[in-house]
Design a protein around this motif. Structure first.
Motif, PDB file in Angstrom:
ATOM      1  N   GLY A  79       0.802  -1.213   0.000  1.00  0.00           N
ATOM      2  CA  GLY A  79       0.000   0.000   0.000  1.00  0.00           C
ATOM      3  C   GLY A  79       0.833   1.260   0.000  1.00  0.00           C
ATOM      4  O   GLY A  79       2.030   1.243  -0.273  1.00  0.00           O
ATOM      5  N   GLY A  80       0.179   2.359   0.316  1.00  0.00           N
ATOM      6  CA  GLY A  80       0.771   3.686   0.311  1.00  0.00           C
ATOM      7  C   GLY A  80      -0.314   4.674  -0.045  1.00  0.00           C
ATOM      8  O   GLY A  80      -1.386   4.303  -0.533  1.00  0.00           O
ATOM      9  N   PRO A  81      -0.092   5.969   0.196  1.00  0.00           N
ATOM     10  CA  PRO A  81      -1.124   6.964  -0.092  1.00  0.00           C
ATOM     11  C   PRO A  81      -1.379   7.082  -1.591  1.00  0.00           C
ATOM     12  O   PRO A  81      -0.451   7.072  -2.401  1.00  0.00           O
ATOM     13  CB  PRO A  81      -0.527   8.264   0.461  1.00  0.00           C
ATOM     14  CG  PRO A  81       0.598   7.847   1.350  1.00  0.00           C
ATOM     15  CD  PRO A  81       1.108   6.556   0.800  1.00  0.00           C
ATOM     16  N   GLY A  82      -2.660   7.198  -1.964  1.00  0.00           N
ATOM     17  CA  GLY A  82      -2.997   7.386  -3.365  1.00  0.00           C
ATOM     18  C   GLY A  82      -4.330   6.791  -3.738  1.00  0.00           C
ATOM     19  O   GLY A  82      -5.033   6.212  -2.898  1.00  0.00           O
ATOM     20  N   ALA A  83      -4.674   6.913  -5.015  1.00  0.00           N
ATOM     21  CA  ALA A  83      -5.959   6.440  -5.525  1.00  0.00           C
ATOM     22  C   ALA A  83      -5.809   5.318  -6.547  1.00  0.00           C
ATOM     23  O   ALA A  83      -6.806   4.847  -7.093  1.00  0.00           O
ATOM     24  CB  ALA A  83      -6.731   7.604  -6.151  1.00  0.00           C
ATOM     25  N   ASP A  84      -4.583   4.892  -6.828  1.00  0.00           N
ATOM     26  CA  ASP A  84      -4.372   3.806  -7.770  1.00  0.00           C
ATOM     27  C   ASP A  84      -4.676   2.463  -7.114  1.00  0.00           C
ATOM     28  O   ASP A  84      -4.851   2.366  -5.898  1.00  0.00           O
ATOM     29  CB  ASP A  84      -2.933   3.813  -8.288  1.00  0.00           C
ATOM     30  CG  ASP A  84      -2.642   5.000  -9.192  1.00  0.00           C
ATOM     31  OD1 ASP A  84      -3.605   5.572  -9.759  1.00  0.00           O
ATOM     32  OD2 ASP A  84      -1.454   5.362  -9.320  1.00  0.00           O
ATOM     33  N   ASP A  85      -4.705   1.427  -7.920  1.00  0.00           N
ATOM     34  CA  ASP A  85      -4.907   0.082  -7.392  1.00  0.00           C
ATOM     35  C   ASP A  85      -3.829  -0.247  -6.365  1.00  0.00           C
ATOM     36  O   ASP A  85      -2.635  -0.037  -6.603  1.00  0.00           O
ATOM     37  CB  ASP A  85      -4.847  -0.949  -8.522  1.00  0.00           C
ATOM     38  CG  ASP A  85      -5.995  -0.810  -9.504  1.00  0.00           C
ATOM     39  OD1 ASP A  85      -6.992  -0.143  -9.166  1.00  0.00           O
ATOM     40  OD2 ASP A  85      -5.891  -1.370 -10.619  1.00  0.00           O
ATOM     41  N   GLY A  86      -4.256  -0.733  -5.212  1.00  0.00           N
ATOM     42  CA  GLY A  86      -3.304  -1.096  -4.174  1.00  0.00           C
ATOM     43  C   GLY A  86      -2.877   0.037  -3.277  1.00  0.00           C
ATOM     44  O   GLY A  86      -2.113  -0.184  -2.331  1.00  0.00           O
ATOM     45  N   GLU A  87      -3.354   1.256  -3.551  1.00  0.00           N
ATOM     46  CA  GLU A  87      -3.075   2.405  -2.698  1.00  0.00           C
ATOM     47  C   GLU A  87      -4.321   2.747  -1.887  1.00  0.00           C
ATOM     48  O   GLU A  87      -5.429   2.309  -2.211  1.00  0.00           O
ATOM     49  CB  GLU A  87      -2.628   3.603  -3.543  1.00  0.00           C
ATOM     50  CG  GLU A  87      -1.333   3.373  -4.293  1.00  0.00           C
ATOM     51  CD  GLU A  87      -0.928   4.543  -5.157  1.00  0.00           C
ATOM     52  OE1 GLU A  87       0.268   4.669  -5.477  1.00  0.00           O
ATOM     53  OE2 GLU A  87      -1.813   5.342  -5.537  1.00  0.00           O
ATOM     54  N   PHE A  88      -4.149   3.545  -0.834  1.00  0.00           N
ATOM     55  CA  PHE A  88      -5.250   3.796   0.089  1.00  0.00           C
ATOM     56  C   PHE A  88      -5.370   5.270   0.449  1.00  0.00           C
ATOM     57  O   PHE A  88      -4.389   6.017   0.464  1.00  0.00           O
ATOM     58  CB  PHE A  88      -5.051   3.012   1.391  1.00  0.00           C
ATOM     59  CG  PHE A  88      -4.943   1.525   1.213  1.00  0.00           C
ATOM     60  CD1 PHE A  88      -6.052   0.764   0.889  1.00  0.00           C
ATOM     61  CD2 PHE A  88      -3.723   0.879   1.367  1.00  0.00           C
ATOM     62  CE1 PHE A  88      -5.959  -0.604   0.727  1.00  0.00           C
ATOM     63  CE2 PHE A  88      -3.611  -0.489   1.216  1.00  0.00           C
ATOM     64  CZ  PHE A  88      -4.732  -1.236   0.893  1.00  0.00           C
TER      65      PHE A  88
END
Length: 221
Positions: free
Chosen positions: A127-136
């Motif tokens: 994960g990690g910050p963001g709006a892409d697949d696998g981000e949150f």
């Protein structure tokens, strides 16, 4: 909340910093915890999960740690500290346990999921910050399916994401909105014995039920 292998129910009461064990009809069997930083105490306890062997895991949000107990409330272990490194947390919001004992933690403030063995040894993260697949954008709920897949409620993104046991992205569903199949602040996740996924749709005041592939199975309001 989480069901124990004996059919009892475990709830966390964040306001009183306690864990309660109840029968199916709501009778209290036991309770433990108090405000504080000592082992067995909590600061805003959030999520709870129970393993197949009866261990109770609690996301101790304000203390940036996970605590483990027996079903009777006896302290077993704790792990975590503030930070963004491996095994460190920034407000862990929920915890889930897979059938093999893997413990998944929704590390909300760090916008990621970390996973550990049953004794708290770090195994990996994604994960990690963001709006892409696998981000949150604030992962607040986590659930583990019998096959080891993990589901994560992505609070401000208005969606649910599905991953393999080691974080491989498998799919996502949901958009921001009030319609069935949409979410407004999905806050919690659970997987039933049939594999259906239940999502607490906080902002829409309802629970929605989906198949493992994200297709709608029902809505409760």
């Amino acid at each position: 909340m989480a069901w124990g292998p004996d059919g009892t129910l475990f709830l966390v009461d964040g306001a009183t910093c306690r864990v309660l064990q109840l029968t199916r009809d709501g009778r209290v069997l036991g309770a433990w915890g108090s405000p504080g930083v000592a082992p067995g105490s909590f600061d805003g306890a959030r999520g709870v999960a129970v393993s197949a062997d009866g261990r109770v895991y609690v996301a101790d949000e304000g203390n940036d740690r996970v605590q483990c107990f027996t079903a009777d409330g006896e302290f077993v272990s704790a792990w975590g500290r503030p930070g963004d490194g491996n095994g460190e947390f920034a407000g862990p919001a929920d915890v889930a346990v897979a059938a093999d004992g893997t413990v998944y933690v929704a590390d909300a403030g760090n916008a990621r999921v970390q996973y550990f063995d049953r004794d708290g040894r770090f195994r990996g993260r994604w994960g990690g910050p963001g709006a892409d697949d696998g981000e949150f954008n604030l992962p607040t709920g986590s659930a583990a399916a019998p096959n080891g897949d993990a589901y994560v409620a992505d609070f401000f993104a208005g969606r649910v994401q599905r991953f393999g046991p080691e974080g491989d992205f498998l799919g996502a569903w949901g958009d921001e909105g009030p319609q069935v199949g949409e979410f407004r602040w999905p806050a919690g996740a659970a997987v039933g014995p049939d594999g259906d996924v239940y999502i607490a749709d906080y902002g829409n005041h309802r629970v929605q039920r989906f198949r493992a592939d994200g297709s709608l199975a029902g809505s409760l309001k």
